[in-house]
Write a protein that holds these residues in place. Sequence first.
Motif, mmCIF file in Angstrom:
data_model
loop_
_atom_site.group_PDB
_atom_site.id
_atom_site.type_symbol
_atom_site.label_atom_id
_atom_site.label_comp_id
_atom_site.label_asym_id
_atom_site.label_seq_id
_atom_site.Cartn_x
_atom_site.Cartn_y
_atom_site.Cartn_z
ATOM 1 N N ILE A 91 0.583 -1.510 0.170
ATOM 2 C CA ILE A 91 0.469 -0.201 -0.195
ATOM 3 C C ILE A 91 0.888 1.101 -0.322
ATOM 4 C CG2 ILE A 91 -2.069 1.246 1.169
ATOM 5 C CD1 ILE A 91 -2.375 -1.337 2.461
ATOM 6 N N GLY A 92 0.552 2.092 -0.757
ATOM 7 C CA GLY A 92 1.643 3.208 -1.074
ATOM 8 C C GLY A 92 2.795 3.173 -1.535
ATOM 9 N N PRO A 93 3.198 2.806 -2.902
ATOM 10 C CA PRO A 93 4.446 1.474 -3.457
ATOM 11 C C PRO A 93 5.178 2.545 -3.868
ATOM 12 C CG PRO A 93 2.851 0.847 -4.721
ATOM 13 C CD PRO A 93 1.696 2.174 -3.834
ATOM 14 N N GLY A 94 4.939 3.802 -4.212
ATOM 15 C CA GLY A 94 5.380 4.359 -4.829
ATOM 16 C C GLY A 94 6.142 3.975 -6.544
ATOM 17 N N ASP A 95 7.398 4.248 -6.793
ATOM 18 C CA ASP A 95 7.692 3.571 -8.163
ATOM 19 C C ASP A 95 7.389 2.035 -7.856
ATOM 20 O OD1 ASP A 95 9.618 2.281 -6.561
ATOM 21 O OD2 ASP A 95 11.370 3.565 -7.412
ATOM 22 N N CYS A 96 7.125 1.460 -7.202
ATOM 23 C CA CYS A 96 5.931 0.101 -7.242
ATOM 24 C C CYS A 96 7.710 -1.489 -6.677
ATOM 25 C CB CYS A 96 5.434 -0.307 -8.742
ATOM 26 S SG CYS A 96 4.003 0.780 -8.335
ATOM 27 N N ALA A 97 9.312 -0.402 -7.164
ATOM 28 C CA ALA A 97 10.447 -1.353 -7.205
ATOM 29 C C ALA A 97 10.167 -2.643 -6.140
ATOM 30 C CB ALA A 97 11.609 -0.814 -6.556
ATOM 31 N N LEU A 98 9.920 -2.228 -4.752
ATOM 32 C CA LEU A 98 9.505 -3.302 -4.204
ATOM 33 C C LEU A 98 8.247 -4.528 -3.905
ATOM 34 C CD1 LEU A 98 10.415 -4.395 -1.337
ATOM 35 C CD2 LEU A 98 8.635 -3.023 -0.456
ATOM 36 N N THR A 99 6.781 -3.722 -5.302
ATOM 37 C CA THR A 99 6.293 -4.727 -5.393
ATOM 38 C C THR A 99 6.763 -5.900 -6.192
ATOM 39 O OG1 THR A 99 4.484 -3.258 -4.444
ATOM 40 C CG2 THR A 99 3.972 -5.499 -6.147
ATOM 41 N N PHE A 100 7.692 -5.421 -7.414
ATOM 42 C CA PHE A 100 8.144 -6.197 -8.687
ATOM 43 C C PHE A 100 9.185 -6.902 -8.035
ATOM 44 C CE2 PHE A 100 7.464 -2.559 -12.186
ATOM 45 C CZ PHE A 100 5.754 -2.417 -12.037
ATOM 46 N N GLY A 101 9.541 -6.505 -6.821
ATOM 47 C CA GLY A 101 10.825 -7.591 -6.850
ATOM 48 C C GLY A 101 10.484 -8.722 -5.785
ATOM 49 N N VAL A 102 9.171 -8.440 -4.990
ATOM 50 C CA VAL A 102 8.341 -8.975 -4.133
ATOM 51 C C VAL A 102 7.765 -10.042 -5.079
ATOM 52 C CG1 VAL A 102 7.049 -9.767 -2.237
ATOM 53 C CG2 VAL A 102 8.574 -7.812 -1.950
ATOM 54 N N SER A 103 6.531 -9.523 -6.448
ATOM 55 C CA SER A 103 6.479 -10.649 -7.194
ATOM 56 C C SER A 103 6.822 -12.100 -7.313
ATOM 57 C CB SER A 103 6.046 -9.742 -8.220
ATOM 58 O OG SER A 103 7.453 -9.170 -8.814
ATOM 59 N N GLU A 104 8.506 -11.953 -7.962
ATOM 60 C CA GLU A 104 9.377 -13.125 -7.772
ATOM 61 C C GLU A 104 9.384 -14.226 -6.833
ATOM 62 O OE1 GLU A 104 13.025 -11.629 -8.750
ATOM 63 O OE2 GLU A 104 12.810 -9.654 -10.677
ATOM 64 N N LEU A 105 9.181 -13.403 -5.930
ATOM 65 C CA LEU A 105 8.762 -14.765 -4.944
ATOM 66 C C LEU A 105 7.639 -15.245 -4.072
ATOM 67 C CD1 LEU A 105 10.948 -12.383 -1.659
ATOM 68 C CD2 LEU A 105 11.575 -14.394 -4.233
ATOM 69 N N VAL A 106 6.567 -14.790 -4.949
ATOM 70 C CA VAL A 106 4.849 -14.905 -4.519
ATOM 71 C C VAL A 106 4.632 -15.244 -5.782
ATOM 72 C CG1 VAL A 106 5.415 -13.428 -2.497
ATOM 73 C CG2 VAL A 106 4.168 -12.771 -4.752
ATOM 74 N N GLN A 107 2.733 -15.910 -5.301
ATOM 75 C CA GLN A 107 2.483 -16.290 -6.458
ATOM 76 C C GLN A 107 1.621 -14.924 -7.043
ATOM 77 O OE1 GLN A 107 -2.292 -18.169 -5.703
ATOM 78 N NE2 GLN A 107 -0.848 -19.809 -6.485
ATOM 79 N N GLN A 108 0.685 -13.587 -6.712
ATOM 80 C CA GLN A 108 0.238 -12.759 -7.053
ATOM 81 C C GLN A 108 0.857 -11.639 -5.861
ATOM 82 O OE1 GLN A 108 -1.584 -12.420 -9.355
ATOM 83 N NE2 GLN A 108 -1.893 -9.868 -8.910
ATOM 84 N N ALA A 109 0.771 -10.328 -6.711
ATOM 85 C CA ALA A 109 1.479 -8.993 -6.086
ATOM 86 C C ALA A 109 0.398 -8.127 -6.163
ATOM 87 C CB ALA A 109 2.769 -8.873 -6.513
ATOM 88 N N TYR A 110 0.036 -7.212 -5.878
ATOM 89 C CA TYR A 110 -0.777 -5.605 -5.608
ATOM 90 C C TYR A 110 -0.613 -4.835 -5.226
ATOM 91 C CZ TYR A 110 -4.721 -8.816 -6.386
ATOM 92 O OH TYR A 110 -5.908 -10.210 -6.995
ATOM 93 N N ALA A 111 -0.241 -3.887 -6.041
ATOM 94 C CA ALA A 111 0.354 -2.491 -5.401
ATOM 95 C C ALA A 111 -0.671 -1.300 -5.114
ATOM 96 C CB ALA A 111 1.536 -2.185 -6.257
ATOM 97 N N VAL A 112 -1.272 -1.018 -4.283
ATOM 98 C CA VAL A 112 -2.358 -0.038 -4.275
ATOM 99 C C VAL A 112 -2.295 1.238 -3.466
ATOM 100 C CG1 VAL A 112 -4.349 0.493 -2.999
ATOM 101 C CG2 VAL A 112 -3.685 -1.644 -3.392
#
Length: 280
Positions: A91-112
């Motif tokens: 929540i509040g991902p900014g440039d989404c760099a963290l969400t994109f990085g975590v997406s490699e470790l999980v089944q589904q990722a959301y950035a809100v």
Amino acid sequence: MSTRVLENDGRTIDEIREHYEIEKALADRLRHASAEERATLYSEVYDELFQRVKHHPLVSGKEQEGRARRVASTIPFLRQFLTPDSTFLEIGPGDCALTFGVSELVQQAYAVDVSEEIMTIEGCPENCELVISDGSDIPVKRNSVDVAYSKDLFEHLHPDDAALHLKNVIDVLAPGGVYICRTPNALSGPHDVSQFFDDDEPTGLHLKEYTTTELARVFKAAGFSKVIPYIWVKGTLIKLPLWPVVTAEAVARCLPRPLCKTITSRLPLKRVLGRVIAIK
């Protein structure tokens, strides 16, 4: 304004003052808006901020190198809560760099996020979805998220919206899911752009900064079963009892304001205050 702080920000005095004046005016609009008005105003305010303040670190890219380091250090921390079957929400991902990085470790990722301006990002992974929020809602399937994470988000919420935000997070969390929240501690603040001009209370878009004691209170009132302060040191997660942190904040609050800010902004307290793991 101190030269050291100015150098750390990387902008001129005039640029920071321009940012401050624009952000303070926008923050006043949010502070005095009704709940109905805030449903659309969050997005409008942040889109306007990023359109008008072109030298804002999130727009200019001046934070990119530092953010890359923070992302690299945060992913090992989050990995302890994740499995390949997990659903992750930032929540509040900014440039989404963290969400994109975590997406490699999980089944589904959301950035809100509330800002379409800052969420115009290319290269989104297939298992990652970018979602626009009105500021407090979480437009994600109920009971589906294993780990929710926010850093430097909670302080941007209007105080009257904080409880609704937390209840919405609880709604999307799966049973036993966790919300990891990092937010600047009020005792060492302010931490928004008003830190350069105001000594005590934030007047920019940090609409309220919280102590850990206050965080625990509002999280539990919203319905979280446990709120656990933590410290992350050299790759090791240490969960702490709540009472020593509450006691430390109570003692610090009794000190003269300058001394309180100095103590709470330095190690080890800096790594403890304003960081909680909340369990549904």
